[in-house]
Enzyme design. Structure first.
Site, short mmCIF file in Angstrom:
data_model
loop_
_atom_site.label_atom_id
_atom_site.label_comp_id
_atom_site.label_asym_id
_atom_site.label_seq_id
_atom_site.Cartn_x
_atom_site.Cartn_y
_atom_site.Cartn_z
N LYS A 16 -1.23 0.32 -1.88
CA LYS A 16 -0.19 -0.45 -1.81
C LYS A 16 -0.44 -1.78 -1.68
O LYS A 16 -1.60 -2.33 -1.33
CB LYS A 16 0.35 -0.23 -0.25
CG LYS A 16 1.27 -1.14 0.15
CD LYS A 16 1.62 -0.31 1.47
CE LYS A 16 2.53 -1.43 2.38
NZ LYS A 16 3.04 -0.92 3.92
N TRP A 17 -0.18 -2.45 -2.84
CA TRP A 17 -0.54 -3.97 -3.27
C TRP A 17 0.47 -4.74 -2.52
O TRP A 17 1.67 -5.21 -2.90
CB TRP A 17 -0.55 -4.19 -4.86
CG TRP A 17 -0.86 -5.67 -5.04
CD1 TRP A 17 -0.04 -6.68 -5.06
CD2 TRP A 17 -1.78 -5.85 -6.05
NE1 TRP A 17 -0.75 -7.81 -5.59
CE2 TRP A 17 -1.67 -7.21 -6.29
CE3 TRP A 17 -2.56 -5.27 -7.13
CZ2 TRP A 17 -2.42 -7.95 -7.43
CZ3 TRP A 17 -3.36 -5.90 -7.97
CH2 TRP A 17 -3.42 -7.38 -8.03
N ASP A 18 -0.13 -5.38 -1.41
CA ASP A 18 0.85 -6.29 -0.39
C ASP A 18 0.47 -7.72 -0.94
O ASP A 18 -0.59 -8.18 -1.50
CB ASP A 18 0.43 -6.11 0.82
CG ASP A 18 1.54 -6.21 1.80
OD1 ASP A 18 2.45 -6.90 1.47
OD2 ASP A 18 1.16 -5.92 3.09
N MET A 19 1.33 -8.58 -0.35
CA MET A 19 1.44 -9.98 -0.33
C MET A 19 2.21 -10.62 0.52
O MET A 19 3.42 -10.59 0.57
CB MET A 19 1.98 -10.20 -1.84
CG MET A 19 1.80 -11.67 -2.61
SD MET A 19 2.67 -12.87 -1.96
CE MET A 19 2.23 -14.20 -3.17
N CYS B 287 4.55 -4.34 -2.83
CA CYS B 287 4.96 -4.94 -1.47
C CYS B 287 4.76 -6.25 -1.23
O CYS B 287 3.61 -6.81 -1.82
CB CYS B 287 4.15 -4.24 -0.48
SG CYS B 287 4.60 -4.54 1.27
N GLY C 34 7.19 -6.18 2.71
CA GLY C 34 8.39 -5.59 2.43
C GLY C 34 8.95 -5.77 1.38
O GLY C 34 8.11 -6.01 0.27
N ASP D 64 11.37 -6.78 -7.91
CA ASP D 64 12.00 -7.49 -9.04
C ASP D 64 11.55 -6.36 -10.05
O ASP D 64 10.78 -5.66 -10.14
CB ASP D 64 11.42 -8.98 -9.41
CG ASP D 64 10.25 -9.04 -9.45
OD1 ASP D 64 9.48 -8.38 -10.22
OD2 ASP D 64 9.70 -9.55 -8.46
N ASP E 169 10.09 -4.49 5.36
CA ASP E 169 9.19 -4.25 6.61
C ASP E 169 10.54 -3.73 7.63
O ASP E 169 10.02 -3.45 8.57
CB ASP E 169 8.79 -5.42 7.24
CG ASP E 169 7.42 -5.53 6.38
OD1 ASP E 169 6.95 -4.74 5.81
OD2 ASP E 169 6.83 -6.78 6.57
N GLU F 207 11.38 17.76 17.25
CA GLU F 207 11.24 16.58 16.11
C GLU F 207 10.48 17.11 14.92
O GLU F 207 10.64 16.82 13.72
CB GLU F 207 10.83 15.35 16.49
CG GLU F 207 12.03 14.69 17.48
CD GLU F 207 11.45 13.34 18.29
OE1 GLU F 207 12.27 12.61 18.47
OE2 GLU F 207 10.24 13.51 18.68
C1 DGJ Z 1 3.34 -6.23 5.29
C2 DGJ Z 1 3.89 -4.89 4.64
O1 DGJ Z 1 5.09 -4.72 4.40
C3 DGJ Z 1 3.60 -3.89 5.95
O2 DGJ Z 1 4.01 -2.64 5.53
C4 DGJ Z 1 2.16 -3.71 6.19
O3 DGJ Z 1 1.56 -3.24 5.11
C5 DGJ Z 1 1.56 -4.99 6.69
N1 DGJ Z 1 1.87 -6.10 5.62
C6 DGJ Z 1 0.07 -4.98 6.71
O4 DGJ Z 1 -0.52 -6.53 7.24
#
Ligand code: DGJ
Length: 727
Positions: free
Chosen positions: A474-477, A524, A527, A532, A546, A612
């Site tokens: 998951k490449w977040d920013m 990511c 969120g 794009d 998020d 559940e």
């Molecule tokens: C923002 C992401 O959207 C979340 O899902 C999570 O990975 C956090 N960052 C972690 O810092």
């Protein structure tokens, strides 16, 4: 099909259902003639109207012809400073400092296949033709090559431009749009997708009024606030009727999309890199290539426009091996643990999930460096052995022994001040010398325009990826750009830094794609801050928001659906009360909403009741069974959640129309609600369908035109799912 007619000078681009036409007139000006429902071949030049309009100048070469003005004629790529006062497609500071650009026709080429845009994302695959039209500024060495990709089968036309300096001195680009589209009508609405963090892509629609209106981002990313996808449509257009033009930019940085309703009631749409802090020096012989823009024209409403984008993106933007491939059902530990975890906790979460059929475990933020909170550690991509003794080498086999794949969170573009990387290379973060830097989420942004920075991060990522069997990242920013100044660029080229940053991100993603072809990357940015079409070329799915509240997600996912396919939309079931809204919804409702995406969970399932857990087991089973239908079927919005909060319904229909899945979620309840009959869409009118395996058969036309009664639901936020199967 691309047709050049020598006699009339027209270039005609035909797709299955649409036609696009332009022509260079006797002055060499490339005029736009038409984009709309498919027409037979023929010169549409008869549409052009000429009149002597006050204060509309007459360009060089038109002599005393007072009725000829760039200000009044529809242009294919508008000029700057020479008489067209509407939005410019390109602005160039010439060697002599003038901001003037005239463009005249200089030739063309037609070839099978699709042009390539080096270092930039683009639609690809079979079945394309390319038209290239060369325009030149007669007074300088600036040349513009307009590129058109025509995909007949998917009704897609792509555009990009290459600007080359054929002169002997430097010129500076101040603006270079990917797309300029002149429509000879003004009775149009502009639809944009706007919001903010945890409230992405809510639909806004307003009639065009005189002047310029539009959206954009100057945050360095495409942003949560606006999206590089816009629609122009006829005033009354709806899901199933009315002419609509959708335009998507394949770009993940600063962008602008503007529509201008001019004095003579026509409309110009331009889209491309935002001119804010954009200055690109072109030395003699150098070329600048714009990002690609993709156009779909639907003569019959927003739904067919959506279908065309979805189909083209699934098949021609997402790359192998994820093109049309089912994505694993995943569990992510973020909302369950945030930074507070150790190996045992993670394995417990994974074990519970594996028992319920979940296929991939994703370890989110907090596994590396001194990362116990968001104050430190970014940039130090080595395992935190206090939390994970023995590192990934020890953890990953334990997860895999449960029968699950293993995935990992990373945020490669960032650095914490409190990190070994920052201590070693403080100058690697964006920021101008002598000026304090601006923090966002307590972190700084690495200067990804610099090769040595990217190389360092890539080597670190490689060491991690090679240390264990990792099938997903998951490449977040997590912040917007500020202090955009690069030590790698001289003072007079700092205007290149924003775009070079994006090119750097693409470069690293491309290297990952090349070296780890099977690796699934989920994009990511806090969120959906970088959701794009550019990112989708590298990351076949993107965490949509998020905000995991099922009810807020109805709108976020609906807005996202206008352009982006269901298979790309990261959507998870999370715990209640929801962390963003404090709202509680049932496991059923959360499951139905998350199924309109990649589907997964983001919670500690060990805390669920037995009942559940049984629901989760069934949901996972249902999703695996229906995944092809959900992700490859045609997606129909049955209601408009932006205006109707009573209930939201949508539908997936298999390409052969033998199967459909209808989902409905109610809003907050009240007494004595009106009865609800849901009219379905996209079915075969002659087929007989069983609903949820029941005995009774309903014909497709009954279900579409007479409808299907939804029994009254008691309580807030109830979900109903109907599975239809034709005999
Ligand atoms: C923002 C992401 O959207 C979340 O899902 C999570 O990975 C956090 N960052 C972690 O810092």
């Amino acid at each position: 099909m691309i047709v050049y007619d020598k006699q009339s000078g027209t270039f005609t681009l035909h797709t299955c259902r649409t036609t696009y036409q332009m022509k260079a007139d006797s002055h060499g000006v490339l005029l736009h003639l038409y984009y709309g429902p498919r027409l037979r071949d023929g010169d549409l030049g008869y549409l052009l109207q000429y009149a002597d309009r006050g204060f509309s100048p007459n360009p060089s070469g038109s002599g005393a012809d007072r009725v000829y003005s760039l200000d009044t004629l529809p242009q294919e790529y508008s000029t700057c400073g020479v008489g067209d006062y509407r939005l410019s497609a390109a602005e160039v500071e010439q060697t002599d400092g003038s901001l003037l650009l005239d463009l005249r026709y200089a030739g063309y080429g037609i070839r099978p296949g699709k042009y390539e845009l080096e270092g930039l994302p683009a639609f690809h695959s079979q079945g394309w033709e390319t038209l290239s039209v060369i325009l030149r500024d007669p007074s300088s060495g600036v040349e513009v090559e307009l590129l058109y990709g025509v995909c007949e089968e998917d009704d897609l036309i792509t555009r990009a431009a290459r600007l080359t300096n054929r002169g002997s001195g430097d010129v500076r680009l101040c603006q270079a749009m990917s797309l300029c589209l002149d429509l000879t009508r003004a009775d149009l609405d502009l639809i944009t997708f706007d919001g903010g963090h945890v409230r992405e892509r809510n639909l806004d629609r307003a009639p065009l009024r005189p002047g310029v209106q539009g959206v954009g981002s100057v945050r360095g990313t495409s942003s949560h606030q606006h999206n590089p996808f816009v629609v122009l449509c006829e005033r009354g257009a709806g899901e199933d009727h009315g002419l609509c033009y959708g335009a998507a930019l394949l770009y993940s940085g600063n962008f602008i999309a503007q529509a201008e309703r001019s004095q003579f009631a026509d409309t110009r749409l331009v889209m491309g890199i935002h001119p804010h802090h954009f200055r690109w020096t072109l030395g003699p012989g150098e070329t600048f290539t714009t990002p690609e823009a993709a156009l779909v024209c639907s003569p019959d409403g927003l739904t067919p426009m959506t279908h065309r984008f979805h189909r083209a993106m699934r098949r021609r933007l997402i790359r192998d091996p994820y093109r049309d491939a089912r994505r694993p059902v995943l569990i992510n530990n973020w909302e369950a643990t945030e930074f507070d975890f150790d190996a045992e906790k993670l394995v417990d979460i994974a074990r519970e999930a594996a028992e319920l059929g979940i296929e991939l475990f994703v370890m989110d933020d907090g596994w590396f460096g001194a990362r116990d909170s968001d104050l430190s550690g970014l940039g130090d991509w080595t395992v935190n052995e206090k939390k994970l003794p023995g590192g990934l080498e020890a953890l990953v086999p334990r997860i895999r022994a449960l029968g699950m794949g293993f995935g990992l969170w990373v945020e490669p573009e960032m650095v914490s001040e409190n990190s070994d990387l920052y201590r070693a290379h403080p100058d690697w973060a964006l920021g101008a010398p002598g000026r304090p830097q601006t923090l966002g989420r307590s972190q700084l942004v690495l200067d990804f325009s610099r090769q040595e920075v990217r190389d360092h991060i890539y080597d670190a990522l490689r060491r991690v990826l090679d240390s264990a069997e990792i099938s997903y990242i998951k490449w977040d920013m997590n912040r917007s750009l500020t202090d955009v100044w690069s030590a790698a660029l001289p003072a007079d080229r700092q205007g290149e830094a924003y775009h070079r940053y994006v090119l750097g991100v693409y470069d690293l993603l491309e290297r990952l794609h090349r070296d780890y072809p099977g690796l699934l990357i989920e994009g990511c940015s806090g969120g959906g801050g970088r959701f794009d079409a550019g990112m989708l070329y590298y990351t076949p799915q993107i965490w949509c928001s998020d905000n995991t509240d099922a009810i807020d997600r109805l709108r976020i996912q609906c807005g996202t659906s206008f352009c982006y396919p269901v298979s790309t939309v990261g959507a998870h079931v999370s715990a209640v009360p929801n962390g963003q809204t404090n709202r509680s919804t049932s496991m059923e409702t959360r499951g139905v909403v998350a199924m309109c995406g990649t589907f997964g969970y983001e919670m500690d399932l060990g805390r669920c009741t037995a009942e559940e857990k049984e629901t989760v087991r069934q949901q996972v089973c249902t999703f695996k069974e229906r995944c092809r239908l959900i992700q490859e079927g045609d997606y129909y919005r049955l209601t408009d959640p932006f205006h109707n909060r009573d209930y939201t319904a949508w539908q997936h229909v298999s390409p052969d129309r033998r199967e459909a899945l209808v989902s409905l979620v109610t809003g907050s309840t009240w007494a004595a609600k009106p009865f609800l009959t849901l009219r379905l869409k996209g079915l075969d009118p002659n087929a007989l369908y069983r609903v949820n395996g029941g005995e009774r058969r309903y014909s497709g036309d009954q279900l579409m035109y007479a409808g299907y009664p939804i029994p009254p639901q008691r309580g807030d936020y109830q979900a109903v799912q109907l599975y239809l199967e034709a005999e």
